[in-house]
Scaffold this motif. Structure first.
Motif, short mmCIF file in Angstrom:
data_model
loop_
_atom_site.label_atom_id
_atom_site.label_comp_id
_atom_site.label_asym_id
_atom_site.label_seq_id
_atom_site.Cartn_x
_atom_site.Cartn_y
_atom_site.Cartn_z
N LEU A 186 0.83 -1.02 0.08
CA LEU A 186 0.02 -0.04 0.12
C LEU A 186 0.86 1.18 0.00
O LEU A 186 1.39 1.69 1.01
CB LEU A 186 -0.95 0.06 1.31
CG LEU A 186 -1.98 1.17 1.23
CD1 LEU A 186 -2.69 1.27 0.39
CD2 LEU A 186 -2.68 1.15 2.67
N PHE A 187 1.23 1.77 -1.12
CA PHE A 187 2.17 3.01 -1.43
C PHE A 187 3.70 2.46 -1.09
O PHE A 187 4.32 2.82 -1.82
CB PHE A 187 1.70 4.09 -0.74
CG PHE A 187 0.33 4.50 -1.21
CD1 PHE A 187 0.52 5.43 -2.42
CD2 PHE A 187 -0.87 4.34 -0.59
CE1 PHE A 187 -0.63 6.02 -2.64
CE2 PHE A 187 -1.89 5.02 -1.03
CZ PHE A 187 -1.98 5.62 -2.45
N HIS A 188 3.88 1.70 0.01
CA HIS A 188 5.29 1.49 0.52
C HIS A 188 5.19 0.48 1.72
O HIS A 188 4.12 0.54 2.28
CB HIS A 188 5.81 2.77 0.86
CG HIS A 188 7.55 2.62 1.13
ND1 HIS A 188 7.85 2.14 2.23
CD2 HIS A 188 8.43 2.97 0.20
CE1 HIS A 188 9.18 2.16 2.20
NE2 HIS A 188 9.76 2.48 0.99
N PHE A 206 1.91 2.13 7.51
CA PHE A 206 1.22 1.51 8.35
C PHE A 206 -0.02 2.17 8.35
O PHE A 206 -0.33 3.38 8.61
CB PHE A 206 1.93 1.65 9.73
CG PHE A 206 1.24 0.95 10.96
CD1 PHE A 206 1.16 -0.46 10.85
CD2 PHE A 206 0.34 1.63 11.87
CE1 PHE A 206 0.26 -1.09 11.72
CE2 PHE A 206 -0.55 0.91 12.79
CZ PHE A 206 -0.46 -0.53 12.67
N ILE A 207 -1.17 1.44 8.38
CA ILE A 207 -2.56 1.77 8.41
C ILE A 207 -2.96 1.25 9.87
O ILE A 207 -3.02 0.03 9.97
CB ILE A 207 -3.34 1.34 7.25
CG1 ILE A 207 -2.79 1.82 6.25
CG2 ILE A 207 -4.80 1.87 7.56
CD1 ILE A 207 -3.29 3.48 5.85
N ALA A 208 -3.40 2.23 10.48
CA ALA A 208 -4.15 1.77 12.17
C ALA A 208 -5.50 1.65 11.85
O ALA A 208 -5.90 2.30 11.13
CB ALA A 208 -3.63 2.85 13.09
N ASN A 232 -6.19 -7.45 9.36
CA ASN A 232 -5.20 -8.56 8.81
C ASN A 232 -4.22 -7.69 7.61
O ASN A 232 -4.73 -6.90 7.29
CB ASN A 232 -6.15 -9.76 7.81
CG ASN A 232 -7.16 -10.14 8.31
OD1 ASN A 232 -6.94 -11.13 9.13
ND2 ASN A 232 -8.40 -9.90 8.00
N TYR A 233 -3.01 -8.16 8.06
CA TYR A 233 -1.92 -7.61 7.31
C TYR A 233 -0.99 -8.54 6.64
O TYR A 233 -0.83 -9.61 7.04
CB TYR A 233 -0.94 -6.53 8.30
CG TYR A 233 -1.50 -5.33 8.89
CD1 TYR A 233 -2.00 -4.30 8.21
CD2 TYR A 233 -1.80 -5.57 10.28
CE1 TYR A 233 -2.50 -3.47 8.96
CE2 TYR A 233 -2.23 -4.61 10.85
CZ TYR A 233 -2.54 -3.47 10.46
OH TYR A 233 -3.07 -2.27 11.17
N ASN A 240 10.80 -2.49 9.05
CA ASN A 240 11.25 -2.22 10.16
C ASN A 240 10.56 -1.22 10.91
O ASN A 240 9.80 -0.83 11.77
CB ASN A 240 12.69 -1.79 10.39
CG ASN A 240 13.74 -3.13 10.27
OD1 ASN A 240 14.56 -2.76 9.47
ND2 ASN A 240 13.08 -4.26 10.72
N ARG A 241 10.42 0.00 9.88
CA ARG A 241 9.53 1.23 10.25
C ARG A 241 7.83 0.70 10.48
O ARG A 241 7.41 1.49 11.33
CB ARG A 241 9.69 2.40 9.14
CG ARG A 241 8.61 3.48 9.48
CD ARG A 241 8.92 4.44 8.41
NE ARG A 241 10.07 5.48 8.78
CZ ARG A 241 10.43 6.41 8.27
NH1 ARG A 241 9.60 7.21 7.48
NH2 ARG A 241 11.50 7.19 8.76
#
Length: 440
Positions: free
Chosen positions: A326-328, A332-334, A343-344, A350-351
Motif C-alpha cells: 500500500l504505497f510503500h 502503516f494503517i492503524a 489482517n496485514y 522495520n518502520r
C-alpha cells in the motif's frame, strides 16, 4: 431425532439448514417434499448470481435464461419477488456481456423503478467497458437506476459490496452513479503497474528535499531505547538528500526506483472515497500487480497522512485487510476503534513494525499478520529491512492472533504479543511461542 416432516413444518429451522447447502442441493431438496418446496423455492431465488461460479466468464448465459423466463411467464409467475441479493461479476458491466445483450439489464431497471423488486444487497464489480455513446449510456443508466433505488432506502434496508480499482472511482462522472453511503464492503484492487501519477509530481518529490515530504519518525521518542532493536537511530530511514547517488555507484538512470509513495493523486482518490463511506463495515485493500522495483526510504506525505486519518476515522468498520503493498512497505494503517478483525499481509519493513508495536489495537480481538519474504530484494534501496528486536507491543486485548514469518524480521515479536495479551486462546499461544527466542 426430528423427521423431515417436522423440519419442513418449521420454516425458521429450514432456512437455517439451507444456509449450508449449495443451489443444486437445495433444488434436489425442493423435489423431495411439498413442505420443503416453498422455502427452497424462495431460497433459490433470494440470491441471484448472474454467472456460473465455476466459469466466471460464461458470457452471461444465465442472464439469457432469466430474461427468456421472465418475458415468457411474466414477473408474477416467477420467483423475482423473492430476490434480495444480486451478484454481478467483472464482465457484467461491459457491452459484450450477456447481462447487457440479453436485455436483462433493462428488466432489472424496470423492476427497480416499479417497486416489484425488493432488493436488499448488490454485489458489484465496478469495471465498465463500452465502445459507443449509446452503450455507455446503457451501462450508466443501470447504475443510475440503482442509485435512485438506493436513495429511497435506509442503510439497514439496502447495501452494496464493491470491487474496483480505486483509480476508476475518482470524483467525477463515475463516482456520481454510486451511492457511496450505502456501500458496506469495499475490495479495492491496487494495480501498481497502472501509470496513475504525473511525471512532474514524481520529479518534484525527488528534487524538493525533506521540505515537501515529512519524515513521520522525525520526532519519534521510544521508552525502550534499545540500541540493538528497532529504536537504533542508525537504522532510521534516510532523508531524500541522503538517498544513494551516482557517487555511490547507484545511478537513477540504471535502477528502477519504486515511486508509489509519491502518487498523491491515488492517495487523494482513496481519501475522498473512504471519507464518504460512513457505513463501511469491511475494507480490503490489496495489490493485484506490483513491479519488481526497489524501494527508497519512506517519506510520509500530507496526502498519505490524510489517508491514515480517514481510515482510522471510519465509524462502523469491522474488518480491515491490507494485502500486498500500500504505497510503500513502511506505510502503516492503524484500524479504527470500531474494528474487531485486522489482517496485514506483505513485505513489511522495520518502520512499519515500529508503528505496529505502538498501535494499541483498541477493541481488536482477531489479529493476523503475515511477514512475506522479500524474494526480489527490493528493500535494498533503503535501510529499513533488517532483523531487529521489537522489545514490546502496545496491544493488550487480543483473543486470537496469528503471526507468520516474524522470526525473519523481529525474532521476539511472538514473545512480546504473548506477554501483552494474556487472554489469547491456546492455539494462538502455541503458534506465537513456537518462534520465540526464549520461553514465556
Amino acid at each position: 431425532m426430528a423427521s423431515l416432516l417436522t423440519i419442513g413444518a418449521i420454516r425458521e429451522l429450514s432456512y437455517e439448514i439451507l444456509q449450508y447447502l449449495n443451489p443444486s442441493d437445495i433444488f434436489s431438496l425442493l423435489l423431495t417434499c411439498k413442505l420443503f418446496y416453498p422455502v427452497c423455492y424462495q431460497s433459490l431465488w433470494s440470491t441471484l448470481r448472474l454467472y456460473d461460479k465455476a466459469k466466471i466468464n460464461d458470457r452471461g448465459r444465465i442472464c439469457y435464461k432469466l430474461a427468456r423466463l421472465i418475458n415468457t411467464r411474466g414477473v408474477d409467475n416467477t420467483g423475482v419477488g423473492h430476490i434480495r441479493t444480486i451478484m454481478l461479476h467483472r464482465y457484467s458491466l461491459t457491452c459484450t456481456n450477456g447481462f447487457v445483450r440479453s436485455s436483462f439489464i433493462h428488466i432489472l431497471e424496470t423492476l427497480l423503478a416499479s417497486g416489484k423488486l425488493n432488493l436488499k444487497h448488490l454485489e458489484l464489480r465496478y469495471n465498465l467497458s463500452w465502445h459507443t455513446d449509446s452503450e455507455k449510456e446503457e451501462l450508466f443508466g443501470f447504475l443510475r437506476h440503482v442509485r435512485e433505488y438506493s436513495r429511497r432506502k435506509q442503510p439497514d434496508e439496502f447495501s452494496m459490496a464493491i470491487t474496483a480499482n480505486p483509480i476508476f472511482l475518482e470524483p467525477g462522472m463515475h463516482i456520481q452513479v454510486l451511492d457511496i453511503e450505502k456501500i458496506t464492503s469495499f475490495d479495492l484492487e491496487m494495480d501498481w503497474q497502472y501509470n496513475g501519477y504525473e511525471t512532474d509530481e514524481r520529479q518534484h518529490a525527488y528534487s524538493s528535499g525533506s521540505g515537501a515530504w515529512e519524515d513521520s519518525d522525525s520526532d519519534f521518542t521510544d521508552p525502550g531505547d534499545d540500541a540493538h532493536g528497532l529504536d537504533d537511530d542508525g537504522e532510521w530511514p534516510r532523508t531524500v538528500s541522503e538517498q544513494p547517488n551516482a557517487s555511490e555507484g547507484l545511478r537513477p538512470s540504471n535502477i528502477q526506483i519504486d515511486t508509489s509513495q509519491y502518487n498523491t493523486r491515488l492517495a487523494g482518490i482513496l481519501t475522498h472515497l473512504l471519507s464518504q463511506a460512513v457505513n463501511l463495515k469491511f475494507l480490503t485493500i490489496r495489490s493485484i500487480r506490483d513491479g519488481g522495483r526497489r524501494y527508497t526510504d519512506f517519506k510520509l506525505s500530507p496526502p498519505l497522512k490524510s489517508l491514515q486519518t480517514t481510515i482510522k476515522s471510519l465509524p462502523k468498520l469491522h474488518t480491515l485487510t491490507i494485502q500486498g503493498k500500500l504505497f510503500h512497505p513502511s506505510f502503516f494503517i492503524a484500524p479504527p476503534e470500531s474494528a474487531r478483525v485486522v489482517n496485514y499481509d506483505g513485505v513489511l519493513s522495520n518502520r512499519w513494525l515500529r508503528e505496529f508495536r505502538e498501535c494499541p489495537f483498541t477493541n481488536v480481538t482477531h489479529l493476523n499478520v503475515n511477514f512475506r519474504k522479500d524474494n526480489y530484494e527490493r528493500g535494498k534501496g533503503c535501510r529499513d529491512f533488517r532483523r531487529r528486536l521489537v522489545n514490546y507491543v502496545q496491544s493488550s486485548g487480543l483473543l486470537r492472533c496469528d503471526v507468520e514469518g516474524f522470526d525473519t524480521i523481529a525474532p521476539d515479536l511472538g514473545l512480546c504479543i504473548l506477554r501483552g495479551n494474556r487472554g489469547l486462546d491456546e492455539l494462538s499461544r502455541k503458534k506465537l511461542s513456537k518462534g520465540a527466542d526464549r520461553p514465556l
